[in-house]
Each structure stands twice: as structure tokens, then as C-alpha cells.
Design an enzyme around this catalytic site. Structure first.
Site, mmCIF file in Angstrom:
data_model
loop_
_atom_site.group_PDB
_atom_site.id
_atom_site.type_symbol
_atom_site.label_atom_id
_atom_site.label_comp_id
_atom_site.label_asym_id
_atom_site.label_seq_id
_atom_site.Cartn_x
_atom_site.Cartn_y
_atom_site.Cartn_z
ATOM 1 N N ASN A 1 0.477 -1.044 -0.048
ATOM 2 C CA ASN A 1 -0.272 -0.010 -0.301
ATOM 3 C C ASN A 1 1.023 1.411 0.066
ATOM 4 O OD1 ASN A 1 -2.971 -0.962 0.117
ATOM 5 N ND2 ASN A 1 -1.939 -1.953 2.018
ATOM 6 N N GLU B 1 -0.857 2.830 6.595
ATOM 7 C CA GLU B 1 -0.801 3.056 7.497
ATOM 8 C C GLU B 1 0.080 3.247 8.400
ATOM 9 O OE1 GLU B 1 -3.271 0.226 10.456
ATOM 10 O OE2 GLU B 1 -5.208 0.766 8.773
ATOM 11 N N VAL B 2 1.090 2.507 7.616
ATOM 12 C CA VAL B 2 2.820 2.437 8.767
ATOM 13 C C VAL B 2 3.750 2.645 7.363
ATOM 14 C CG1 VAL B 2 5.142 1.414 9.671
ATOM 15 C CG2 VAL B 2 2.232 0.332 10.258
ATOM 16 N N HIS C 1 6.805 -1.765 3.507
ATOM 17 C CA HIS C 1 6.420 -3.113 3.652
ATOM 18 C C HIS C 1 5.086 -3.687 2.498
ATOM 19 C CE1 HIS C 1 3.424 -0.023 5.595
ATOM 20 N NE2 HIS C 1 2.378 -1.352 5.093
HETATM 21 P P1 5GP Z 1 -0.174 -1.025 5.467
HETATM 22 O O1 5GP Z 1 -2.374 -0.275 5.915
HETATM 23 O O2 5GP Z 1 0.201 0.086 6.221
HETATM 24 O O3 5GP Z 1 -0.275 -1.630 4.242
HETATM 25 O O4 5GP Z 1 -0.548 -2.233 6.677
HETATM 26 C C1 5GP Z 1 -0.274 -2.113 7.577
HETATM 27 C C2 5GP Z 1 0.032 -3.053 8.531
HETATM 28 O O5 5GP Z 1 1.625 -3.627 9.897
HETATM 29 C C3 5GP Z 1 -1.269 -3.937 9.104
HETATM 30 O O6 5GP Z 1 -2.188 -5.213 9.072
HETATM 31 C C4 5GP Z 1 -1.224 -4.063 10.209
HETATM 32 O O7 5GP Z 1 -1.570 -4.805 11.580
HETATM 33 C C5 5GP Z 1 0.208 -3.971 10.808
HETATM 34 N N1 5GP Z 1 0.988 -3.800 12.196
HETATM 35 C C6 5GP Z 1 0.777 -2.083 12.783
HETATM 36 N N2 5GP Z 1 1.480 -2.646 14.322
HETATM 37 C C7 5GP Z 1 2.081 -3.742 14.406
HETATM 38 C C8 5GP Z 1 3.029 -4.378 15.202
HETATM 39 O O8 5GP Z 1 3.384 -3.509 15.935
HETATM 40 N N3 5GP Z 1 3.970 -5.106 14.689
HETATM 41 C C9 5GP Z 1 3.810 -6.002 13.740
HETATM 42 N N4 5GP Z 1 3.826 -7.278 13.329
HETATM 43 N N5 5GP Z 1 2.753 -5.537 12.459
HETATM 44 C C10 5GP Z 1 1.792 -4.588 12.986
#
Ligand code: 5GP
Length: 122
Positions: free
Chosen positions: A91, A99-100, A104
Site C-alpha cells: 500500500n 498506515e505505517v 512493507h
Molecule cells: P498498511 O495498512 O500500512 O499497508 O499495513 C500496516 C500493517 O502493519 C497492518 O497489517 C498492521 O496489522 C501491521 N502492524 C501495525 N503495527 C504493527 C506492529 O506493531 N507489529 C506488527 N507485527 N505488525 C503491525
């Protein structure tokens, strides 16, 4: 967007926050997603400071890109899902639902994964 060194995956890379690690090499770290959306849901991240796929594809060096792409494939084979199949998802930005803010790649597997993209409003 400037890279935030305090984002959660930067902190996982520094070992400040625990993660369930499945793979690590010079270019990448892979660990289980904290809220899995499939029987296998692993996140693969580059070790360099890249906000997203957009940032990585524009700024990363050849060795970093090759190393990261190879790591994703290696992780999938190591997890035993290469034969039956899997899905990769990265994403980027608001429309992508990122979100992060550290690049990733989501690696999903272990079941038939259904349609690729949610319908509008989901
Ligand atoms: P995005 O929406 O940014 O593509 O996905 C972020 C992902 O990071 C989500 O699937 C969420 O569950 C995962 N995530 C968020 N915080 C943490 C964390 O502290 N540890 C791990 N292992 N995954 C996380």
C-alpha cells in the site's frame, strides 16, 4: 514525505519493539503481521529508510532493490507457500490505505485469497 525514524517498523528494525521474525538478511526483515488477514500474513520490509514503494523505487540503489525483491521470494519459499500460491501487496499513500510509513510488502497465503481489491466503500 520525510521519513519518520520513530515509525513502528523503524522501531522493530532497531529491536525496540518485539516482532515474530521469520527472516532477516542484509537488506530485509520479515515478521508476522500483528493482525493477520490470512493463515499466513507476513510483512517484509527493507532495512533502509524508505517511506513507501514510491520512495523505494525512486531512491533505492540497485543492490537494495535486488536484495529486497529476492528476500520477498525467499521468505515465500521458506514459508512453504510458493507452490500453492500467494499474494503480494504494497500500500502506498492515502488511496492505497498505507498506515505505517516504512515500506512493507504484505505476503498473504495459506488459503484461496478471493478478489484482489475491495469494492468502493468497503
Ligand atoms: P498498511 O495498512 O500500512 O499497508 O499495513 C500496516 C500493517 O502493519 C497492518 O497489517 C498492521 O496489522 C501491521 N502492524 C501495525 N503495527 C504493527 C506492529 O506493531 N507489529 C506488527 N507485527 N505488525 C503491525
Amino acid at each position: 514525505m520525510a521519513y519518520d525514524r520513530n515509525n513502528i517498523f523503524a522501531r522493530i528494525l532497531r529491536g525496540e519493539i518485539p516482532s515474530k521474525k521469520v527472516y532477516e538478511d542484509a537488506h530485509a526483515l520479515a515478521f508476522h503481521d500483528i493482525a493477520p488477514q490470512a493463515p499466513i500474513h507476513v510483512l517484509v520490509i527493507p532495512k533502509g529508510e524508505y517511506v513507501s514503494w514510491d520512495d523505494f523505487s525512486a531512491r533505492a540503489g540497485e543492490a537494495e532493490i535486488a536484495g529486497f525483491v529476492r528476500a520477498v521470494g525467499t521468505v515465500a519459499r521458506q514459508l512453504g507457500i510458493a507452490e500453492k500460491g500467494y499474494r503480494l501487496l504494497a500500500n502506498h499513500g492515502a488511496d492505497g490505505g498505507q498506515e505505517v510509513p516504512h515500506l512493507h510488502v504484505h505476503l498473504f497465503g495459506g488459503r484461496r485469497l478471493g478478489r484482489m481489491v475491495a469494492k468502493a466503500g468497503e
